[in-house]
Motif scaffolding. Structure first.
Motif, PDB file in Angstrom:
ATOM      1  N   VAL A   1       0.894  -1.172   0.084  1.00  0.00           N
ATOM      2  CA  VAL A   1       0.153   0.109   0.101  1.00  0.00           C
ATOM      3  C   VAL A   1       0.839   1.296   0.078  1.00  0.00           C
ATOM      4  CG1 VAL A   1      -1.786   1.317   1.469  1.00  0.00           C
ATOM      5  CG2 VAL A   1      -1.805  -1.144   1.153  1.00  0.00           C
ATOM      6  N   GLY A   2       1.927   1.173   0.737  1.00  0.00           N
ATOM      7  CA  GLY A   2       2.802   2.573   0.854  1.00  0.00           C
ATOM      8  C   GLY A   2       3.409   2.709  -0.313  1.00  0.00           C
ATOM      9  N   SER A   3       3.745   1.594  -1.034  1.00  0.00           N
ATOM     10  CA  SER A   3       4.462   1.826  -2.547  1.00  0.00           C
ATOM     11  C   SER A   3       3.617   2.253  -3.623  1.00  0.00           C
ATOM     12  CB  SER A   3       5.002   0.386  -3.176  1.00  0.00           C
ATOM     13  OG  SER A   3       5.859  -0.117  -2.101  1.00  0.00           O
ATOM     14  N   LEU A   4       2.262   2.009  -3.389  1.00  0.00           N
ATOM     15  CA  LEU A   4       1.199   2.562  -4.573  1.00  0.00           C
ATOM     16  C   LEU A   4       1.049   3.910  -3.967  1.00  0.00           C
ATOM     17  CD1 LEU A   4      -1.216  -0.574  -5.231  1.00  0.00           C
ATOM     18  CD2 LEU A   4       0.639   0.280  -6.512  1.00  0.00           C
ATOM     19  N   ALA A   5       0.737   4.184  -2.896  1.00  0.00           N
ATOM     20  CA  ALA A   5       0.395   5.476  -2.354  1.00  0.00           C
ATOM     21  C   ALA A   5       1.672   6.516  -2.748  1.00  0.00           C
ATOM     22  CB  ALA A   5       0.230   5.633  -0.750  1.00  0.00           C
ATOM     23  N   ALA A   6       2.925   6.035  -2.291  1.00  0.00           N
ATOM     24  CA  ALA A   6       4.140   6.886  -2.675  1.00  0.00           C
ATOM     25  C   ALA A   6       4.229   7.011  -4.312  1.00  0.00           C
ATOM     26  CB  ALA A   6       5.189   5.984  -2.272  1.00  0.00           C
TER      27      ALA A   6
ATOM     28  N   GLN B   1       4.500  10.826  -5.550  1.00  0.00           N
ATOM     29  CA  GLN B   1       5.720  11.313  -6.139  1.00  0.00           C
ATOM     30  C   GLN B   1       5.193  11.784  -7.606  1.00  0.00           C
ATOM     31  OE1 GLN B   1       8.742  10.796  -4.775  1.00  0.00           O
ATOM     32  NE2 GLN B   1       9.212  12.706  -6.352  1.00  0.00           N
ATOM     33  N   THR B   2       4.190  11.293  -8.089  1.00  0.00           N
ATOM     34  CA  THR B   2       3.580  11.819  -9.308  1.00  0.00           C
ATOM     35  C   THR B   2       3.126  13.248  -9.033  1.00  0.00           C
ATOM     36  OG1 THR B   2       2.901   9.532  -9.917  1.00  0.00           O
ATOM     37  CG2 THR B   2       2.068  11.173 -11.209  1.00  0.00           C
ATOM     38  N   ALA B   3       2.477  13.289  -7.994  1.00  0.00           N
ATOM     39  CA  ALA B   3       1.933  14.702  -7.749  1.00  0.00           C
ATOM     40  C   ALA B   3       2.883  15.593  -7.433  1.00  0.00           C
ATOM     41  CB  ALA B   3       0.980  14.618  -6.203  1.00  0.00           C
ATOM     42  N   VAL B   4       4.047  15.372  -6.935  1.00  0.00           N
ATOM     43  CA  VAL B   4       4.958  16.265  -6.791  1.00  0.00           C
ATOM     44  C   VAL B   4       5.691  16.737  -8.166  1.00  0.00           C
ATOM     45  CG1 VAL B   4       7.583  16.396  -6.091  1.00  0.00           C
ATOM     46  CG2 VAL B   4       5.940  15.581  -4.472  1.00  0.00           C
ATOM     47  N   MET B   5       5.671  15.784  -9.053  1.00  0.00           N
ATOM     48  CA  MET B   5       6.266  15.987 -10.278  1.00  0.00           C
ATOM     49  C   MET B   5       5.441  16.844 -11.247  1.00  0.00           C
ATOM     50  SD  MET B   5       8.306  12.398 -11.023  1.00  0.00           S
ATOM     51  CE  MET B   5       8.983  12.867 -12.566  1.00  0.00           C
ATOM     52  N   ALA B   6       4.039  16.376 -11.091  1.00  0.00           N
ATOM     53  CA  ALA B   6       3.000  17.164 -11.876  1.00  0.00           C
ATOM     54  C   ALA B   6       2.487  18.224 -11.383  1.00  0.00           C
ATOM     55  CB  ALA B   6       1.732  15.957 -11.936  1.00  0.00           C
ATOM     56  N   GLY B   7       2.908  18.414 -10.103  1.00  0.00           N
ATOM     57  CA  GLY B   7       2.480  20.065  -9.515  1.00  0.00           C
ATOM     58  C   GLY B   7       1.154  19.957  -8.673  1.00  0.00           C
ATOM     59  N   SER B   8       0.363  19.061  -8.728  1.00  0.00           N
ATOM     60  CA  SER B   8      -0.920  18.707  -7.888  1.00  0.00           C
ATOM     61  C   SER B   8      -1.328  17.184  -7.801  1.00  0.00           C
ATOM     62  CB  SER B   8      -2.077  19.594  -8.613  1.00  0.00           C
ATOM     63  OG  SER B   8      -2.381  19.053  -9.737  1.00  0.00           O
ATOM     64  N   LEU B   9      -2.227  17.132  -6.894  1.00  0.00           N
ATOM     65  CA  LEU B   9      -2.671  15.506  -6.467  1.00  0.00           C
ATOM     66  C   LEU B   9      -3.703  15.347  -7.609  1.00  0.00           C
ATOM     67  CD1 LEU B   9      -2.686  13.305  -4.750  1.00  0.00           C
ATOM     68  CD2 LEU B   9      -4.420  14.169  -3.449  1.00  0.00           C
TER      69      LEU B   9
ATOM     70  N   ALA C   1      -2.128  14.006 -10.507  1.00  0.00           N
ATOM     71  CA  ALA C   1      -1.409  13.060 -10.383  1.00  0.00           C
ATOM     72  C   ALA C   1      -2.152  11.877 -10.438  1.00  0.00           C
ATOM     73  CB  ALA C   1      -0.933  12.999  -8.796  1.00  0.00           C
ATOM     74  N   VAL C   2      -3.554  11.895 -10.174  1.00  0.00           N
ATOM     75  CA  VAL C   2      -4.308  10.688 -10.542  1.00  0.00           C
ATOM     76  C   VAL C   2      -5.084  10.568 -11.838  1.00  0.00           C
ATOM     77  CG1 VAL C   2      -5.246  11.068  -7.727  1.00  0.00           C
ATOM     78  CG2 VAL C   2      -6.207  12.252  -9.686  1.00  0.00           C
ATOM     79  N   LYS C   3      -4.550  11.344 -12.629  1.00  0.00           N
ATOM     80  CA  LYS C   3      -5.036  11.103 -13.993  1.00  0.00           C
ATOM     81  C   LYS C   3      -4.256  10.081 -14.602  1.00  0.00           C
ATOM     82  CE  LYS C   3      -6.209  15.892 -14.942  1.00  0.00           C
ATOM     83  NZ  LYS C   3      -6.004  17.161 -15.627  1.00  0.00           N
ATOM     84  N   PRO C   4      -4.908   9.025 -15.459  1.00  0.00           N
ATOM     85  CA  PRO C   4      -4.301   8.056 -16.017  1.00  0.00           C
ATOM     86  C   PRO C   4      -2.914   8.218 -16.808  1.00  0.00           C
ATOM     87  CG  PRO C   4      -6.595   7.704 -16.306  1.00  0.00           C
ATOM     88  CD  PRO C   4      -6.377   9.149 -15.596  1.00  0.00           C
ATOM     89  N   ALA C   5      -2.819   9.291 -17.482  1.00  0.00           N
ATOM     90  CA  ALA C   5      -1.846   9.900 -18.392  1.00  0.00           C
ATOM     91  C   ALA C   5      -0.755  10.137 -17.447  1.00  0.00           C
ATOM     92  CB  ALA C   5      -2.130  11.009 -19.232  1.00  0.00           C
ATOM     93  N   SER C   6      -0.880  10.670 -16.284  1.00  0.00           N
ATOM     94  CA  SER C   6       0.404  11.008 -15.646  1.00  0.00           C
ATOM     95  C   SER C   6       0.736   9.842 -15.000  1.00  0.00           C
ATOM     96  CB  SER C   6      -0.282  12.038 -14.424  1.00  0.00           C
ATOM     97  OG  SER C   6      -0.795  13.268 -14.770  1.00  0.00           O
ATOM     98  N   LEU C   7      -0.015   8.738 -14.366  1.00  0.00           N
ATOM     99  CA  LEU C   7       0.349   7.709 -13.735  1.00  0.00           C
ATOM    100  C   LEU C   7       1.040   6.757 -14.539  1.00  0.00           C
ATOM    101  CD1 LEU C   7      -2.454   6.924 -11.236  1.00  0.00           C
ATOM    102  CD2 LEU C   7      -0.265   7.591 -10.739  1.00  0.00           C
TER     103      LEU C   7
END
Length: 304
Positions: A55-60, A64-72, A75-81
């Motif tokens: 769970v920690g790996s998936l949440a991380a 981490q995607t949110a940090v790189m994309a600039g917002s949560l 980060a949850v968009k399929p393209a970003s992930l």
């Protein structure tokens, strides 16, 4: 806030990973000949460790995607992930870590406690701890020294898990409500001495190699000028403190328990002293992992 979440999730993954590798290996190595039913705490502990890692790996991955994309929300968009998972070593390592943790979880749940289950868990733990090299600084070095740094970082993570995971297992065994088997605890501490020494030697040697790549000898004098350097100094202080505690356990408290048992005296007081020392060492180890989690998010002096 996202950066804090990334550090917290890294700490959770580290904590679960060291237990997933170190605890079953400690049991295989130190408790040979002892029946598995005596360790009723092992299965729930390994289940929890595997869940924390998965769970920690998936949440991380999301954090981490949110940090790189600039917002949560981005980060949850399929393209970003999808880009994070397929386009970066960081994302691939996190997904692989979650998958291996789930395999270990299924094995622990489906199989009876015993040697086979612990061996599968150890194998899962080895892969998971090795994967941290790709989510830290170990895989960032380019050029001829890249492979050496990567291998050194993997060995460093595995050696840390051997020590800290064994500490966690020993702490749980000593804190159980049922009175611990004093002779068994004494034998365990003696049998683990060799493996513990090996872990410390590997940590020191690989720590020197990693520092060569991340700091370089020319920058040692300016170590305290950066946050990374300050955290590294803190890490070394905590490591030294753990070494001192381990030395007290090995050369004073363990022989004291052995002497009490040899005389046939009540071992409760000696066990209580040992219990306090081991718990304290484990807590310092948890704090050290938190420092390492924070260091993994910072650029080392060699990158500046």
């Amino acid at each position: 806030m996202l950066e804090v979440a990334v550090i917290g999730l890294r700490w959770l993954q580290y904590s679960g990973a060291v237990v997933l590798l170190g605890a079953p290996l400690f049991l295989l190595y130190s408790f040979r000949g002892v029946e598995a039913p005596r360790f009723g705490w092992v299965k729930p502990t390994l289940v929890m460790a595997a869940l924390v890692v998965a769970v920690g790996s998936l949440a991380a991955l999301v954090a981490q995607t949110a940090v790189m994309a600039g917002s949560l929300s981005e980060a949850v968009k399929p393209a970003s992930l999808s880009f994070m998972v397929t386009g970066t070593a960081l994302g691939m390592a996190m997904v692989a870590r979650a998958i291996v943790a789930m395999v270990g979880l299924v094995a622990v749940i489906a199989l009876k406690p015993g040697r086979a289950t612990w061996l599968i868990t150890v194998a899962s733990g080895l892969i998971i701890n090795a994967s941290f090299a790709w989510t830290g600084h170990g895989a960032a070095t380019e050029g001829p020294g890249g492979l050496l740094h990567l291998v050194s970082d993997i060995i460093h993570a595995v050696a840390a898990a051997l020590w800290l995971g064994a500490l966690a297992a020993l702490t749980i065994q000593l804190l159980r409500r049922a009175a611990p088997d004093s002779p068994a605890i004494h034998r365990v501490l003696h049998s683990f001495a060799g493996l513990g020494t090996l872990a410390v030697v590997l940590l020191v040697l690989t720590g020197l190699v990693n520092s060569w790549f991340l700091i370089s000898p020319a920058r040692v004098g300016d170590l305290g000028a950066s946050l990374y350097g300050q955290l590294l100094i803190t890490k070394l202080v905590l490591f030294t403190l753990m070494l001192a505690m381990a030395a007290v356990n090995r050369f004073r408290l363990t022989p004291m328990l052995g002497s009490v048992l040899a005389k046939g005296d009540d071992p409760r007081q000696a066990l209580q002293r040992l219990r306090r020392s081991v718990v304290a060492e484990t807590l310092v180890g948890g704090l050290l992992l938190a420092v390492v989690a924070a260091m993994g998010t910072l650029a080392p002096p060699s990158a500046m």
